[in-house]
Design a protein around this motif. Structure first.
Motif, mmCIF file in Angstrom:
data_model
loop_
_atom_site.group_PDB
_atom_site.id
_atom_site.type_symbol
_atom_site.label_atom_id
_atom_site.label_comp_id
_atom_site.label_asym_id
_atom_site.label_seq_id
_atom_site.Cartn_x
_atom_site.Cartn_y
_atom_site.Cartn_z
ATOM 1 N N UNK A 41 0.706 -1.727 -0.062
ATOM 2 C CA UNK A 41 0.090 -0.279 -0.563
ATOM 3 C C UNK A 41 0.924 1.326 -0.163
ATOM 4 N N UNK A 42 2.267 1.144 0.717
ATOM 5 C CA UNK A 42 3.246 2.596 0.186
ATOM 6 C C UNK A 42 3.627 2.442 -0.444
ATOM 7 N N UNK A 43 3.402 1.295 -1.663
ATOM 8 C CA UNK A 43 4.639 1.702 -2.865
ATOM 9 C C UNK A 43 3.332 2.137 -4.055
ATOM 10 N N UNK A 47 0.110 -6.459 6.553
ATOM 11 C CA UNK A 47 1.728 -6.956 6.869
ATOM 12 C C UNK A 47 2.012 -5.849 5.424
ATOM 13 N N UNK A 48 3.541 -5.018 5.631
ATOM 14 C CA UNK A 48 3.915 -4.795 7.634
ATOM 15 C C UNK A 48 2.458 -4.519 8.147
ATOM 16 N N UNK A 49 3.003 -4.751 9.310
ATOM 17 C CA UNK A 49 1.955 -4.131 10.261
ATOM 18 C C UNK A 49 1.433 -2.893 9.998
ATOM 19 N N UNK A 50 0.391 -2.264 9.897
ATOM 20 C CA UNK A 50 -0.086 -0.997 9.239
ATOM 21 C C UNK A 50 -0.408 -0.956 8.454
ATOM 22 N N UNK A 51 0.289 -1.265 7.443
ATOM 23 C CA UNK A 51 0.483 -1.032 6.634
ATOM 24 C C UNK A 51 -0.548 -2.504 4.867
ATOM 25 N N UNK A 52 -0.698 -2.899 4.069
ATOM 26 C CA UNK A 52 -0.987 -4.047 3.284
ATOM 27 C C UNK A 52 -0.125 -4.162 1.804
ATOM 28 N N UNK A 53 -0.260 -5.247 1.658
ATOM 29 C CA UNK A 53 -0.043 -6.249 0.480
ATOM 30 C C UNK A 53 -0.847 -6.496 -0.230
ATOM 31 N N UNK A 54 -0.369 -6.352 -1.611
ATOM 32 C CA UNK A 54 -2.115 -6.432 -2.696
ATOM 33 C C UNK A 54 -1.206 -6.712 -3.599
ATOM 34 N N UNK A 55 -2.480 -7.977 -4.641
ATOM 35 C CA UNK A 55 -2.170 -8.555 -5.623
ATOM 36 C C UNK A 55 -2.558 -7.932 -6.584
ATOM 37 N N UNK A 56 -1.900 -8.067 -7.953
ATOM 38 C CA UNK A 56 -3.037 -7.184 -8.955
ATOM 39 C C UNK A 56 -2.872 -8.472 -9.675
#
Length: 141
Positions: free
Chosen positions: A106-108, A127-136
């Motif tokens: 989410x921070x990228x 993942x990491x805490x406070x953020x999100x890992x996203x798949x597109x």
């Protein structure tokens, strides 16, 4: 047969390979040959010839995984990332890929990928805490 399960806190490449080898044999039997190919689109500094960023991808089972995309912060907003992505899509088309997939945080750059037509298909929150890992992914049909 009694079975021992041992913890290896600092797993070696040899241990990884021992686990991976039968898994790859199973995948080959069920999914067919995964004759994957990798490629890189390299950004080079014209003065030093040093690699300063780029895109790294892997074609596998007729899908392109965009594994890494990096554009130096000072060069962002100039269309370089978009050029890299379009070049990767051209490569995927030439290799008869069904589609392209990638993951980001989410921070990228989730908005960047959405503007290019990629659709979210999964996420891991905190993942990491406070953020999100996203798949597109993006279909190439």
């Amino acid at each position: 047969m009694p079975l021992d399960i041992l913890l290896s806190e600092h797993a070696t490449e040899e241990q990884r390979s021992a686990i991976l080898t039968p898994l790859l044999a199973h995948n080959l039997a069920k999914g067919g040959d995964d004759a994957h190919e990798t490629f890189a689109l390299l950004l080079r500094d014209p003065d030093s010839n040093e690699i300063i960023g780029g895109l790294y991808g892997k074609v596998s089972y007729r899908w392109l995984l965009i594994d890494l995309v990096s554009v130096p912060e000072s060069m962002r907003g100039q269309g370089i990332g978009q050029r890299l992505m379009h070049m990767a899509e051209d490569i995927a088309q030439k290799k008869y890929c069904i589609g392209i997939w990638l993951e980001t945080f989410s921070f990228q750059a989730p908005g960047f990928y959405q503007k290019l037509g990629y659709c979210e298909f999964g996420r891991l929150t905190d993942y990491p805490p406070g953020h999100t890992r996203m798949f597109y992914h993006k279909l190439l049909c």
